[in-house]
Design a protein around this motif. Structure first.
Motif, PDB file in Angstrom:
ATOM      1  N   LYS A 329       0.837  -1.195   0.000  1.00 40.40           N
ATOM      2  CA  LYS A 329       0.000   0.000   0.000  1.00 40.40           C
ATOM      3  C   LYS A 329       0.872   1.245   0.000  1.00 40.40           C
ATOM      4  N   SER A 330       0.295   2.315  -0.534  1.00 36.70           N
ATOM      5  CA  SER A 330       0.964   3.607  -0.551  1.00 36.70           C
ATOM      6  C   SER A 330       0.554   4.412   0.667  1.00 36.70           C
ATOM      7  N   LEU A 331       1.266   5.504   0.888  1.00 37.29           N
ATOM      8  CA  LEU A 331       0.976   6.382   2.023  1.00 37.29           C
ATOM      9  C   LEU A 331       0.195   7.591   1.541  1.00 37.29           C
ATOM     10  N   LYS A 332      -0.909   7.871   2.207  1.00 38.65           N
ATOM     11  CA  LYS A 332      -1.707   9.048   1.889  1.00 38.65           C
ATOM     12  C   LYS A 332      -1.202  10.230   2.710  1.00 38.65           C
ATOM     13  N   ILE A 333      -0.921  11.337   2.035  1.00 34.09           N
ATOM     14  CA  ILE A 333      -0.406  12.532   2.703  1.00 34.09           C
ATOM     15  C   ILE A 333      -1.362  13.671   2.409  1.00 34.09           C
ATOM     16  N   ASN A 334      -2.053  14.130   3.440  1.00 32.71           N
ATOM     17  CA  ASN A 334      -2.987  15.249   3.311  1.00 32.71           C
ATOM     18  C   ASN A 334      -2.321  16.514   3.832  1.00 32.71           C
ATOM     19  N   GLY A 335      -2.251  17.531   2.982  1.00 32.46           N
ATOM     20  CA  GLY A 335      -1.573  18.757   3.395  1.00 32.46           C
ATOM     21  C   GLY A 335      -0.064  18.599   3.289  1.00 32.46           C
ATOM     22  N   ILE A 336       0.657  19.538   3.890  1.00 29.01           N
ATOM     23  CA  ILE A 336       2.113  19.534   3.844  1.00 29.01           C
ATOM     24  C   ILE A 336       2.658  19.238   5.230  1.00 29.01           C
ATOM     25  N   LYS A 337       3.474  18.197   5.339  1.00 25.16           N
ATOM     26  CA  LYS A 337       4.174  17.898   6.573  1.00 25.16           C
ATOM     27  C   LYS A 337       5.431  17.110   6.231  1.00 25.16           C
ATOM     28  N   VAL A 338       6.405  17.193   7.122  1.00 29.02           N
ATOM     29  CA  VAL A 338       7.659  16.468   6.943  1.00 29.02           C
ATOM     30  C   VAL A 338       7.687  15.317   7.928  1.00 29.02           C
ATOM     31  N   THR A 339       7.852  14.112   7.404  1.00 30.25           N
ATOM     32  CA  THR A 339       7.886  12.921   8.235  1.00 30.25           C
ATOM     33  C   THR A 339       9.161  12.153   7.948  1.00 30.25           C
ATOM     34  N   LEU A 340       9.940  11.869   8.983  1.00 32.28           N
ATOM     35  CA  LEU A 340      11.121  11.034   8.859  1.00 32.28           C
ATOM     36  C   LEU A 340      10.736   9.614   9.246  1.00 32.28           C
ATOM     37  N   MET A 341      10.906   8.690   8.313  1.00 36.65           N
ATOM     38  CA  MET A 341      10.419   7.328   8.489  1.00 36.65           C
ATOM     39  C   MET A 341      11.568   6.343   8.303  1.00 36.65           C
ATOM     40  N   GLN A 342      11.573   5.309   9.127  1.00 37.04           N
ATOM     41  CA  GLN A 342      12.576   4.261   9.038  1.00 37.04           C
ATOM     42  C   GLN A 342      12.024   3.099   8.221  1.00 37.04           C
ATOM     43  N   LEU A 343      12.830   2.611   7.277  1.00 40.02           N
ATOM     44  CA  LEU A 343      12.391   1.518   6.411  1.00 40.02           C
ATOM     45  C   LEU A 343      13.190   0.262   6.714  1.00 40.02           C
ATOM     46  N   PRO A 344      12.591  -0.928   6.556  1.00 36.33           N
ATOM     47  CA  PRO A 344      11.236  -1.171   6.040  1.00 36.33           C
ATOM     48  C   PRO A 344      10.141  -1.178   7.106  1.00 36.33           C
ATOM     49  N   ARG A 346       8.737   1.247   8.647  1.00 37.34           N
ATOM     50  CA  ARG A 346       7.838   2.397   8.537  1.00 37.34           C
ATOM     51  C   ARG A 346       7.605   3.093   9.874  1.00 37.34           C
ATOM     52  N   ASN A 347       8.517   2.953  10.785  1.00 36.86           N
ATOM     53  CA  ASN A 347       8.402   3.663  12.054  1.00 36.86           C
ATOM     54  C   ASN A 347       8.698   5.145  11.853  1.00 36.86           C
ATOM     55  N   GLU A 348       7.819   6.000  12.359  1.00 28.74           N
ATOM     56  CA  GLU A 348       8.008   7.440  12.225  1.00 28.74           C
ATOM     57  C   GLU A 348       8.990   7.924  13.288  1.00 28.74           C
ATOM     58  N   ILE A 349      10.098   8.494  12.826  1.00 30.63           N
ATOM     59  CA  ILE A 349      11.129   8.984  13.736  1.00 30.63           C
ATOM     60  C   ILE A 349      10.831  10.416  14.172  1.00 30.63           C
ATOM     61  N   ARG A 350      10.388  11.230  13.235  1.00 32.89           N
ATOM     62  CA  ARG A 350      10.135  12.640  13.545  1.00 32.89           C
ATOM     63  C   ARG A 350       9.067  13.163  12.603  1.00 32.89           C
ATOM     64  N   VAL A 351       8.117  13.934  13.124  1.00 30.50           N
ATOM     65  CA  VAL A 351       7.057  14.554  12.331  1.00 30.50           C
ATOM     66  C   VAL A 351       7.037  16.044  12.641  1.00 30.50           C
ATOM     67  N   ARG A 352       6.970  16.850  11.594  1.00 33.38           N
ATOM     68  CA  ARG A 352       6.898  18.302  11.785  1.00 33.38           C
ATOM     69  C   ARG A 352       5.875  18.862  10.798  1.00 33.38           C
ATOM     70  N   ASN A 353       4.831  19.468  11.319  1.00 32.69           N
ATOM     71  CA  ASN A 353       3.772  20.049  10.505  1.00 32.69           C
ATOM     72  C   ASN A 353       4.167  21.450  10.055  1.00 32.69           C
ATOM     73  N   LEU A 354       3.841  21.776   8.815  1.00 32.73           N
ATOM     74  CA  LEU A 354       4.171  23.073   8.239  1.00 32.73           C
ATOM     75  C   LEU A 354       2.879  23.747   7.790  1.00 32.73           C
ATOM     76  N   PHE A 355       2.781  25.037   8.041  1.00 34.80           N
ATOM     77  CA  PHE A 355       1.561  25.780   7.731  1.00 34.80           C
ATOM     78  C   PHE A 355       1.896  26.990   6.860  1.00 34.80           C
ATOM     79  N   ASN A 356       0.859  27.454   6.129  1.00 34.38           N
ATOM     80  CA  ASN A 356       0.990  28.625   5.251  1.00 34.38           C
ATOM     81  C   ASN A 356       2.168  28.466   4.288  1.00 34.38           C
ATOM     82  N   VAL A 357       2.296  27.280   3.728  1.00 32.90           N
ATOM     83  CA  VAL A 357       3.459  26.954   2.906  1.00 32.90           C
ATOM     84  C   VAL A 357       3.169  27.264   1.439  1.00 32.90           C
TER      85      VAL A 357
END
Length: 720
Positions: A329-344, A346-357
């Motif tokens: 399956k693919s990942l759905k991304i709504n809006g703009i955010k930066v996600t650091l993910m470990q493969l395989p 798929r553990n999220e290491i860091r998430v940072r939301n960005l606004f007014n981009v």
């Protein structure tokens, strides 16, 4: 009409005559096949497989009961409906459970073939991996002989040493040059004096060339596809048939190559982007492509095990060698955010939301120590754009993020490849500034230096870091600034008028600036500079097009070994300096080669003489009564010691006025730890007295000038 009448007359026969026979004689043999006689009719003959060539058989399906059958059908429908419309399905059942295989019928045979091509090997879960075949393949499998036959051995193709250029005794790097408006392509070895031609061919490529990431292969472009070349003589290693190919990309491990062509894509059979296996030449998978504006389409992991593709609000990650979606399956991304993910995982290491981009770009540091997210925003109540550089510290716990804000327009950003600094070009012409920042371990980002009023629109870091070139390409007429970022000093400011490209060599010792015929039709050439900005060569090539350095594979040495070599580098400096002096001497290359040949001949002659000398040793001992005279210290007991003393006199010589040139200055040369040679010529004082000390053999001569006489006092060790 006359011919027709004659034919009719010939065919007429009287009623009384016997009708001619049209039967074949008894010994007639018909040698005309039905295929030749009725080929067009036989082609439209109904085939035995009609009606079942749209059916596929899916094996390794989970065995479930009636309570879970509907859920299984929904999963199967979701997976296999991607390849076409499913008109019928059949789930065989035994003992209240499905048998583990199913039949699916598509609306067209092409859809069934697409399902076999893409769904075979699909991992449903850890216990179930689909095997998909066409129903019509049963005849093919039934005709397989029960007796095993050994496959025919294929002849081994020796392409030579694919990394032979790494064995160059002078460690010369190679680069490719396209000139004569693309008609000729050459491979050259870099030399300070002049380039050394390695290989040159006419019409080697139809557009341009590309090196693989480790320099193993050279890719050339042709109307029918891509060709890979390598080895000592650049033999053809592989071919990939892709009509109208325009762009290519390699995986970092050089195992896969990605090609793009806008001519081959169809709705049912994706052919715009194809991933190939470099070793076998087989097609691994095809993809649709709406636009190639942001090439490369795929982003690879450093080891080549994963590659990702970004579409509208969707991130698709694929794994090799199956080329299937990771976790299906693919990942759905709504809006703009930066996600650091470990493969395989798929553990999220860091998430940072960005606004007014307004815009967002990622810049990875080469070693993966830092990630810069360039974010353009429009703050509320303002019309301008503010840029934030979100710096992620990847090696630190919980991945902290620092922010650097800039209110000026950003022209360029670049990380130091092997370090913790980055450079930013910002502002508007003619006030373009370059700022250097340092990411420190204490969680701070310091501004090291800022140069204002720079004629630059591009930043080119040395592959080894520390040094960079600020270039004003194309519209800025080729202004160049060579910077040492260790103390942020300008080493040199130069210009290559109308320069269009800047290329660092893999070692970071040399940099090439060039004016491409593809950009400008005059002054086409490439210039070679040192990393300090000293111009070494001006190479004018008729209608020069492109220069690309051949990459080097990663070093096999560990960091500890590299540090040890750097520490002991002074031990090898004399050898390097001697080679540099030889390369910079005025002696021609032919003379140097001649001297090397003479030296090699002498070495061989000396070896032969030493062998003969050792073979004759027993004969010498026999002729000299067993006394070994080969050693200087042999038979020292038979020596007699004799001491000789002699007197050195004094002599006074009138010489008149002695005038010595003023440029004679003291110079001392040390030849050993216990002897010193001193040659001193000192200027005369106002009193016309001067002492000159020199050495004649082992005797020190002290010279003292008085009036019109020169006194030579040659007594050993005497001082005046």
């Amino acid at each position: 009409m006359r011919d027709t009448d004659n034919m009719e007359a010939e065919m007429e026969y009287d009623d009384g005559e016997e009708e001619p026979s049209f039967s074949d004689p008894e010994d007639f043999v018909d040698d005309i096949s039905d295929q030749e006689l009725l080929g067009d009719v036989l082609r439209d003959k109904p085939q035995e497989a009609d009606g079942i060539d749209s059916v596929v058989v899916v094996d390794n399906v989970p065995q479930v009961g009636p309570d879970r059958l509907e859920k299984l059908k929904n999963v199967i429908q979701k997976i296999f409906s991607k390849f076409g419309k499913i008109t019928n399905d059949f789930y065989p059942v035994a003992d209240g459970k499905t048998k583990g295989y199913i039949f699916l019928e598509y609306s067209a045979p092409s859809h069934a073939q697409e399902a076999v091509k893409n769904a075979d090997g699909y991992k449903l879960d850890k216990q179930h991996t689909f095997r998909v075949n066409l129903f019509t393949d049963f005849d093919k499998y039934m005709s397989i002989s029960d007796e095993w036959e050994a496959p025919e051995k294929q002849p081994f193709k020796d392409f030579g040493n694919l990394r032979h250029w790494m064995e160059d005794s002078d460690c010369r790097d190679q680069y490719s040059v396209i000139y004569d408006s693309g008609e000729r392509t050459g491979i050259f070895a870099n030399d300070v004096k002049e380039p050394i031609e390695v290989e040159e061919r006419a019409r080697w490529t139809e557009t341009y060339v590309r090196w693989s990431p480790k320099g193993t292969y050279l890719a050339t472009f042709h109307q029918r596809g891509i060709a890979l070349w390598g080895g000592e003589k650049f033999k053809q290693i592989q071919r990939f048939s892709h009509q109208g190919v325009q762009l290519i990309d390699f995986s970092p491990c050089e195992r896969y190559v990605v090609t793009f062509s806008p001519l081959m894509d169809t709705k049912d059979d994706p052919q715009a982007i194809i991933i190939w296996d470099v070793l076998t030449g087989q097609k691994k998978r095809g993809f649709h492509c709406e636009s190639s504006a942001h090439w490369p389409i795929f982003k690879w992991s450093p080891d080549g095990k994963f590659f990702a593709r970004m579409t509208q609000d969707t991130l698709s990650i694929y794994e090799t060698p199956s080329m299937g979606l990771l976790d299906k399956k693919s990942l759905k991304i709504n809006g703009i955010k930066v996600t650091l993910m470990q493969l395989p995982s798929r553990n999220e290491i860091r998430v940072r939301n960005l606004f007014n981009v307004v815009d967002c770009k990622l810049h990875w540091q080469k070693n993966g120590d830092y990630l810069c997210v360039k974010v353009d925003r429009t703050p509320k109540g303002t019309q301008g754009v503010v840029t934030n550089f979100e710096i992620f510290r990847m090696r630190e716990k919980q991945v902290p993020v620092d922010v650097v804000e800039m209110k000026e327009g950003i022209i360029a950003f670049a990380w130091e490849p092997n370090g913790s600094k980055f450079a930013v070009l910002h502002g508007e012409s003619p006030r373009i500034n370059v700022s250097f920042y340092h990411v420190k371990n204490n969680g701070k980002i310091d501004l090291i230096k800022m140069f204002d009023k720079q004629q630059a629109n591009s930043i080119f870091w040395s592959p080894q870091g520390q040094f960079l070139v600020l270039a004003g390409l194309r519209s800025m007429n080729g202004a160049l600034a060579f910077v040492d970022t260790s103390d942020c000093t300008m080493m040199n400011i130069a210009e290559h008028y109308m320069a269009s490209d800047v290329e660092w060599d893999p070692t970071g010792r040399y940099v090439v600036t060039s004016v491409s015929w593809w950009s400008h039709k005059v002054d086409n050439a490439f210039w070679l500079w040192t990393f300090q900005g000293r111009l070494l060569q001006k190479n004018n090539k008729e209608r020069f097009c492109q220069l690309l350095w051949r990459p080097r594979p990663p070093s096999l040495l560990t960091q500890e070994q590299i540090k040890l070599i750097k520490k002991d580098l002074k031990k090898y400096s004399k050898i390097f300096e001697q080679k540099d002096r030889l390369s910079q001497s005025k002696a021609s290359k032919e003379l140097v080669d001649k001297r090397r040949t003479m030296m090699e001949d002498y070495r061989k002659y000396r070896e032969r003489a030493m062998d003969m000398y050792n073979e004759q040793r027993p004969l010498r001992l026999e002729l000299r009564g067993g006394v070994d005279t080969d050693e200087l210290d042999s038979n020292v007991d038979d020596w007699e010691e004799e001491t000789i003393e002699f007197f050195i006199n004094e002599e006074i010589i009138p010489i008149g006025d002695l005038v010595l040139p003023w440029h004679y200055m003291p110079k001392t040369v040390f030849t050993s730890s216990h002897r010193r040679k001193t040659f001193c010529f000192l200027r005369f004082s106002k009193r016309r007295t001067c002492t000159l000390v020199c050495e004649n053999g082992t005797t020190v001569v002290c010279i003292l000038l008085h009036s019109d006489y020169l006194i030579l006092n040659a007594q050993q060790g005497n001082k005046v």
